[in-house]
Design an enzyme around this catalytic site. Structure first.
Site, PDB file in Angstrom:
ATOM      1  N   ASN A  64      34.763  35.956  93.059  1.00 15.61           N
ATOM      2  CA  ASN A  64      34.356  36.452  91.534  1.00 15.61           C
ATOM      3  C   ASN A  64      33.849  35.165  91.378  1.00 15.61           C
ATOM      4  OD1 ASN A  64      33.674  36.746  88.800  1.00 15.61           O
ATOM      5  ND2 ASN A  64      36.225  37.171  87.661  1.00 15.61           N
ATOM      6  N   LYS A 115      31.326  34.881  88.217  1.00 20.94           N
ATOM      7  CA  LYS A 115      31.252  35.509  86.575  1.00 20.94           C
ATOM      8  C   LYS A 115      30.000  34.633  85.592  1.00 20.94           C
ATOM      9  CE  LYS A 115      36.190  34.015  86.850  1.00 20.94           C
ATOM     10  NZ  LYS A 115      37.598  33.509  85.785  1.00 20.94           N
ATOM     11  N   HIS A 166      39.009  42.787  84.413  1.00 22.04           N
ATOM     12  CA  HIS A 166      39.320  42.024  84.697  1.00 22.04           C
ATOM     13  C   HIS A 166      39.470  41.214  82.757  1.00 22.04           C
ATOM     14  CE1 HIS A 166      38.458  36.990  84.441  1.00 22.04           C
ATOM     15  NE2 HIS A 166      39.011  38.001  86.078  1.00 22.04           N
ATOM     16  N   GLU A 191      38.719  38.793  80.988  1.00 25.14           N
ATOM     17  CA  GLU A 191      37.559  38.352  80.484  1.00 25.14           C
ATOM     18  C   GLU A 191      36.799  39.458  79.559  1.00 25.14           C
ATOM     19  OE1 GLU A 191      36.020  35.992  83.355  1.00 25.14           O
ATOM     20  OE2 GLU A 191      37.930  34.271  83.563  1.00 25.14           O
ATOM     21  N   GLY A 234      41.480  29.871  85.373  1.00 28.13           N
ATOM     22  CA  GLY A 234      40.989  28.509  85.143  1.00 28.13           C
ATOM     23  C   GLY A 234      41.745  27.188  84.294  1.00 28.13           C
TER      24      GLY A 234
HETATM   25  P1  13P Z   1      39.756  30.748  88.476  1.00 27.15           P
HETATM   26  O1  13P Z   1      40.202  30.567  89.802  1.00 27.15           O
HETATM   27  O2  13P Z   1      38.451  29.631  88.330  1.00 27.15           O
HETATM   28  O3  13P Z   1      41.561  30.326  87.590  1.00 27.15           O
HETATM   29  O4  13P Z   1      39.017  32.525  88.249  1.00 27.15           O
HETATM   30  C1  13P Z   1      40.469  33.554  88.702  1.00 27.15           C
HETATM   31  C2  13P Z   1      39.736  34.603  88.284  1.00 27.15           C
HETATM   32  O5  13P Z   1      39.226  34.834  87.208  1.00 27.15           O
HETATM   33  C3  13P Z   1      39.092  35.336  89.085  1.00 27.15           C
HETATM   34  O6  13P Z   1      38.744  36.822  88.789  1.00 27.15           O
END
Ligand code: 13P
Length: 261
Positions: free
Chosen positions: A9, A11, A104, A106, A183
């Site tokens: 992903n 983002k 997700h 976020e 993250g």
């Molecule tokens: P990270 O691997 O950067 O922690 O992100 C995970 C994530 O939200 C994947 O959708």
């Protein structure tokens, strides 16, 4: 045996130029890794990348016939209309997307998507024939107050309301992403991740039957890196990983894929 599913992903990283650089070199790396292509040919492994929507077409054009699935990170549930800024499932299908991430954390926490909105999006995605990666996961406060399972149960059952059970294991993948592990560099340990992924599979079994639950692909996501991937994938109920930061670099993403073999 369930196949392994490794997803990146991206983002809000990589516009069309960054996507071109990544995909052209990634395809070369993938095609020379005979173990990887063999596992894909034998339907034991799938690799998916979710670029920002503006980069999807570039990724699809550049990957040509390479066995990489391309998906979107978001969509709106209406087919078309006066919804400024949105794109629909049928538009994603039109450009060659096969997958979509829905729910997700976020989207839930920054863009205030509720379980009801997620259900509408999931329903639209399923109706359009996209495979959905439905994300669920608890906040740190939920975990501290021992509410992890109740939060996951509500997210999951609300999202799946009205969905035809027959399509669940073919068209829906569940990703368990504890919000406190995204993250942050803090991963859930494999025992905790397995516990929740097993809970998810049992819930699906209770709600929709054991056959569907046994076929369901369940992923873990949250600070997945090359050096911890294998520890998740040896667990019974974890079939793959949803990777954020570590999917942005070809070497680390390739090493995560190789750890799945
Ligand atoms: P990270 O691997 O950067 O922690 O992100 C995970 C994530 O939200 C994947 O959708």
């Amino acid at each position: 045996m369930r196949k392994k599913f490794i997803a990146g992903n991206w983002k809000m990283f990589k516009g069309p130029e960054g996507t071109s650089e990544f995909i052209s070199r990634f395809v070369d790396e993938l095609l020379i890794s005979k173990n990887v292509t063999k596992a894909i040919d034998e339907k034991k492994l799938e690799i998916a990348i979710f670029p920002p929507s503006i980069s999807i077409t570039r990724a699809i054009e550049l990957k040509t016939n390479a066995p990489i699935l391309i998906g979107a990170q978001n969509m709106y549930w209406q087919e078309n209309g006066a919804f400024t800024g949105e794109i629909s499932a049928s538009m994603l299908k039109e450009v060659g997307c096969t997958h979509i991430i829905i729910g997700h954390s976020e989207r839930r926490n920054i863009f205030l998507e509720t379980n009801d909105i997620i259900n509408k999006k999931l329903t639209a995605a399923v109706n359009a024939g996209l495979v959905s990666v439905l994300c669920v996961g608890e906040l740190l406060d939920d975990r501290k107050s021992a509410n992890t399972f109740s939060v996951i149960k509500k997210q999951l059952l609300d999202a799946l309301k009205g969905i035809n059970p027959q399509i669940i294991s073919d068209k829906i993948i569940i990703a368990y992403e504890p919000v406190w592990a995204i993250g942050t560099g803090i991963t859930a340990n494999n025992i905790d991740a397995q516990e929740v992924c097993s809970y998810i599979r049992n819930l699906i079994s209770e709600a929709f039957g054991e056959k569907i639950a046994n076929k369901l692909i369940v992923l873990y996501g949250g600070s997945v890196k090359p050096n911890n991937t294998a520890s998740f994938l040896i667990e019974n109920d974890i079939d793959g990983v949803l990777v954020g930061g570590a999917s942005l670099e070809i070497d680390s993403f390739m090493n995560i894929i190789k750890a799945a073999l």
